[in-house]
Design an enzyme around this catalytic site. Structure first.
Site, PDB file in Angstrom:
ATOM      1  N   THR A 170       0.996  -1.265  -0.073  1.00 42.38           N
ATOM      2  CA  THR A 170       0.055   0.004  -0.083  1.00 42.38           C
ATOM      3  C   THR A 170       0.785   1.412  -0.127  1.00 42.38           C
ATOM      4  O   THR A 170       1.851   1.192   0.827  1.00 42.38           O
ATOM      5  CB  THR A 170      -0.842   0.107   1.158  1.00 42.38           C
ATOM      6  OG1 THR A 170      -1.846   1.252   1.288  1.00 42.38           O
ATOM      7  CG2 THR A 170      -0.287  -0.377   2.427  1.00 42.38           C
ATOM      8  N   HIS A 207       1.557 -12.055  13.625  1.00 42.09           N
ATOM      9  CA  HIS A 207       2.428 -12.644  14.527  1.00 42.09           C
ATOM     10  C   HIS A 207       2.277 -14.179  14.398  1.00 42.09           C
ATOM     11  O   HIS A 207       3.223 -14.775  15.095  1.00 42.09           O
ATOM     12  CB  HIS A 207       2.421 -11.966  15.841  1.00 42.09           C
ATOM     13  CG  HIS A 207       3.717 -11.760  16.500  1.00 42.09           C
ATOM     14  ND1 HIS A 207       4.570 -12.977  16.571  1.00 42.09           N
ATOM     15  CD2 HIS A 207       4.357 -11.024  17.050  1.00 42.09           C
ATOM     16  CE1 HIS A 207       5.660 -12.656  17.335  1.00 42.09           C
ATOM     17  NE2 HIS A 207       5.497 -11.342  17.752  1.00 42.09           N
TER      18      HIS A 207
END
Lengths: 440, 327
Positions: free
Chosen positions: A362, A418
């Site tokens: 992005t 994560h």
């Protein structure tokens, strides 16, 4: 076999012709190229020869009647002849076997006559430019009068319509303004327009909300709704961690400057994005886990690298996907990114072009943002944010001497899941990207 | 400015360049005493002598092959192929050798040579004196292909071609030789190889053409203007390198494209232009890209009526323009 004789195009601007005189009557034999009838147009009177030898089976348009070019006016039978006239739906194409021998103009006339003949149906085909203009201006093609062939809407028709509408907007505020002029107020009339047309799903949620005074409700567009659901779900299911590094884009800028002209010659605008895509694709090759998806059964690692590049639109965000980004060179990436972005802006992406991404980039920097904490595009492992490129004084060391230099710098923000990777893996991945960009 | 025809413009270009640079020589069939079959080189042998205006044997492969060798030895040869139809025996020399030497030698060698070739029909020349050959050669990287339409462009482009350090195929439409007249300045000027020129600006549709067809397109555009159709006529002038930005800009502006060439349609150069526009300007198109070219018959027929049927002419172009404008 039966041959249909159609009203020929007897001049450049002629669209119809009048039957002057039939030179043969049904049942009479005709030789190939023998004059069969006379046609009167506003320019000339012409004899029309028989396209094939045979018998004139049927005259469909009597003398004195005017018909459009391409209309079937008679049927001819082959000399073997006793065959009954073919039913219209099975009728043969106008003498296809002759096509190779006909003068080019006649072939073209025959071809171009096909869409027009006796077709009162409105021609609803939208040319590429018309489709784009209609999308850009948020128009309904049904409301635009067409002046092209068969009532087709031409580019000029759209431009005229827009000019007339914009002219009217100043006096009639009920008309939707163009989205660019003022983003927020422009939404309201747009919604008001959509509302009555789609009373179903849009209206339902509206009723449950007590709307405070001095407020207005902007109903969710389907795109807005999808974005909201997607973002909410991503944050809910994936523990997001963002890590940031700083990258010196001097060599990218220099390379881009050097290559810009040659890319432009090939019709490609070279931006920084393809360099980032290239660096990411290479880094993913080294760290395949970040090209993966978390599932309850394990991490699915995708062998192919499909990189999504987010494109901001007035009403939301689209993420078209550059497929097999690792297999494309810089030119191919620049072309793909440019093409996808421009089609995203004109809403001309194919549905599957926003599907199947394995990683997302992005460019939040285009709005001036330095660094960000982007949300992962599920079911991917990570998303890279590219901040604004800003010239900054930085300290460089040359031959053991520190000096201050001015460099075009940017922050790279990598948000990763994560569950899939730890900080060390993500940092090594981000460092690969940084190094690749600094060594272009 | 004096008004001269296209043939005289080319002769002037040759003459002025030969006067400036004694490395330039002309090699071709009948170019010497006879002055060339079209008289383009008339008088040059008297001025520059038989060592700089050389008659060749009837062997095009030798004409081009010898010029390649000479070009690599500090001369600037101008090969004349009497009719472009005869260029086929030299195809190997042009494509395999001349076009590649710069690349093959990693830039150490180059072939600064011009191959002049009168092409095209409409002159009642029949099968072996009417062909259009540009598509074969515009396909070849390393070769520049130029096809001017006016005396001004012909002279200016010829000078640029002679000064170019790599091989240039210089196509002269033989019907334009004496038919097309135009003003040509007396001072020394160049027209660069590459850029196209908008010969007539317009709004409703873009027409891309070159050579004789430019004049037919301009005539057609002129007659359509009366009925309110505004046609932009772009003279490509150079086919390779092609001026893609000008083509795309014009296509995007008008949204409708007609490509006209005399060469037959299938595999013709118009296909390349159409593909570029479809690829890079698709979203600006308001109509299918239309090509108008010669029919796919083996060669230009001799019979006048059949030659007329083969050749695109202003009337056929008007019809195509009208249909496109009405689409």
């Amino acid at each position: 076999m039966t041959t249909e004789l159609t009203m020929p195009q007897l001049g450049e601007s002629v669209t119809e012709g009048t039957i002057g005189r039939w030179l043969k009557q049904p049942g009479e034999p005709v030789a190939k190229y023998e004059p069969l009838l006379e046609v009167i147009t506003d320019k000339v009177d012409s004899e029309v020869p028989a396209p094939v030898a045979g018998t004139l089976l049927e005259i469909l348009v009597p003398e004195g009647e005017t018909v459009r070019v391409g209309t079937v006016i008679a049927r001819l039978g082959s000399p073997a002849g006793a065959v009954a006239p073919a039913p219209p739906e099975m009728a043969v194409q106008p003498a296809p076997t002759e096509a190779g021998l006909l003068p080019r103009a006649e072939v073209i006339a025959a071809l171009s006559a096909t869409p027009t003949p006796s077709a009162p149906a409105h021609n609803t085909f939208l040319s590429p430019v018309v489709a784009r203009l209609i999308a850009e201006h948020g128009l309904d093609p049904a409301g635009i009068p067409g002046t092209g062939q068969g009532g087709r809407i031409t580019k000029q028709d759209v431009l005229r319509f827009v000019a007339a509408r914009d002219g009217a907007t100043t006096s009639a505020p009920a008309q939707p303004a163009t989205p660019v002029s003022a983003p927020v107020p422009a939404m309201a009339p747009a919604v008001a327009q959509v509302g009555p047309a789609m009373p179903g799903s849009q209206a339902r949620s509206v009723e449950r909300i007590a709307l405070p005074e001095d407020a207005e409700l902007v109903t969710l567009s389907p795109m807005r709704r999808r974005i909201a659901e997607h973002m909410e779900r991503s944050v809910r299911i994936a523990p997001h961690v963002t890590t940031v590094m700083e990258v010196d884009l001097s060599s990218v800028m220099a390379h881009r400057e050097a290559q810009r002209a040659s890319f432009e010659q090939q019709g490609v605008r070279l931006t920084v994005t393809p360099y980032v895509v290239q660096a990411v694709a290479t880094a993913l090759g080294k760290t395949p886990v970040l090209n993966g998806s978390f599932t309850a059964e394990g991490i699915v690692i995708h062998r192919r690298i499909h990189i999504g590049v987010a494109v901001a639109l007035d009403e939301g965000l689209l993420v078209p996907v550059v497929r097999d980004a690792d297999e494309k060179n810089l030119l191919g990436l620049a072309r793909a990114v440019g093409d996808l972005a421009s089609r995203a802006r004109t809403r001309r992406l194919q549905p599957d072009e926003t599907q199947g991404g394995t990683f997302t980039i992005t460019n939040h920097g285009v709005g001036g943002s330095l660094f960000a904490t982007p949300i992962i595009n599920q079911p991917q492992a990570a998303i890279l944010g590219v901040g604004a490129v800003v010239k900054r004084p930085i300290i460089i060391t040359q031959h053991g001497v520190d000096a201050i230099a001015i460099k075009p710098m940017a922050y790279l923000s990598l948000t990763f899941d994560h569950r899939i990777a730890d900080g060390a893996t993500a940092d090594a991945f981000l460092l690969d990207i940084k190094r690749a960009l600094e060594a272009v | 400015m004096p008004e001269i025809n296209l043939l005289e413009a080319i002769r002037q270009g040759l003459d002025e360049m030969m006067a400036q640079d004694d490395r330039i020589f002309i090699f071709g069939e009948d170019v010497g005493r006879r002055g060339g079959v079209f008289r383009v080189t008339e008088g040059l042998i008297d001025k520059y002598g038989p060592l700089r205006v050389l008659d060749s044997p009837l062997a095009e492969s030798v004409i081009v092959g010898a010029c390649i060798g000479a070009a690599m030895n500090d001369t600037r040869p101008i090969a004349e192929i009497q009719f472009a139809d005869f260029i086929a025996p030299a195809f190997n020399q042009i494509v395999q050798e001349a076009a590649r030497i710069h690349y093959r030698s990693n830039g150490d060698w180059s072939v600064p040579m011009v191959i002049r070739a009168p092409y095209g029909g409409g002159i009642h020349g029949a099968l072996y004196h009417s062909q259009s050959i540009e598509a074969f050669f515009a396909h070849v990287p390393g070769l520049k292909v130029v096809a001017p339409a006016t005396p001004y462009d012909a002279k200016g482009l010829l000078k640029s071609a002679i000064e170019d350090n790599n091989p240039v195929l210089f196509l002269e439409h033989k019907k334009t030789y004496r038919l097309i007249k135009g003003q040509v300045p007396e001072h020394d000027y160049r027209v660069p190889i590459g850029p196209a020129e908008i010969k007539r600006p317009g709004e409703d549709l873009s027409v891309f053409a070159y050579g004789l067809m430019i004049h037919y397109c301009l005539e057609a555009a002129q007659s359509l203007a009366a009925s309110g159709v505004s046609v932009e006529v772009v003279d490509l002038r150079t086919l390779r390198p092609l001026d893609v930005p000008t083509i795309l800009a014009s296509s995007r502006r008008t949204g409708k494209v007609l490509i006209v060439h005399e060469d037959n349609l299938t595999g013709g150069f118009g296909g390349e232009i159409a593909a570029l526009i479809a690829e890079h300007a698709f979203e600006y198109l308001d109509a299918p890209i239309v090509r108008l070219g010669g029919p796919d018959v083996p060669a230009m027929p001799f019979a006048r009526s059949l030659e007329d049927a083969f050749m695109p002419n202003p009337q056929k172009i008007i019809e195509a323009m009208r249909r496109l404008a009405a689409y």
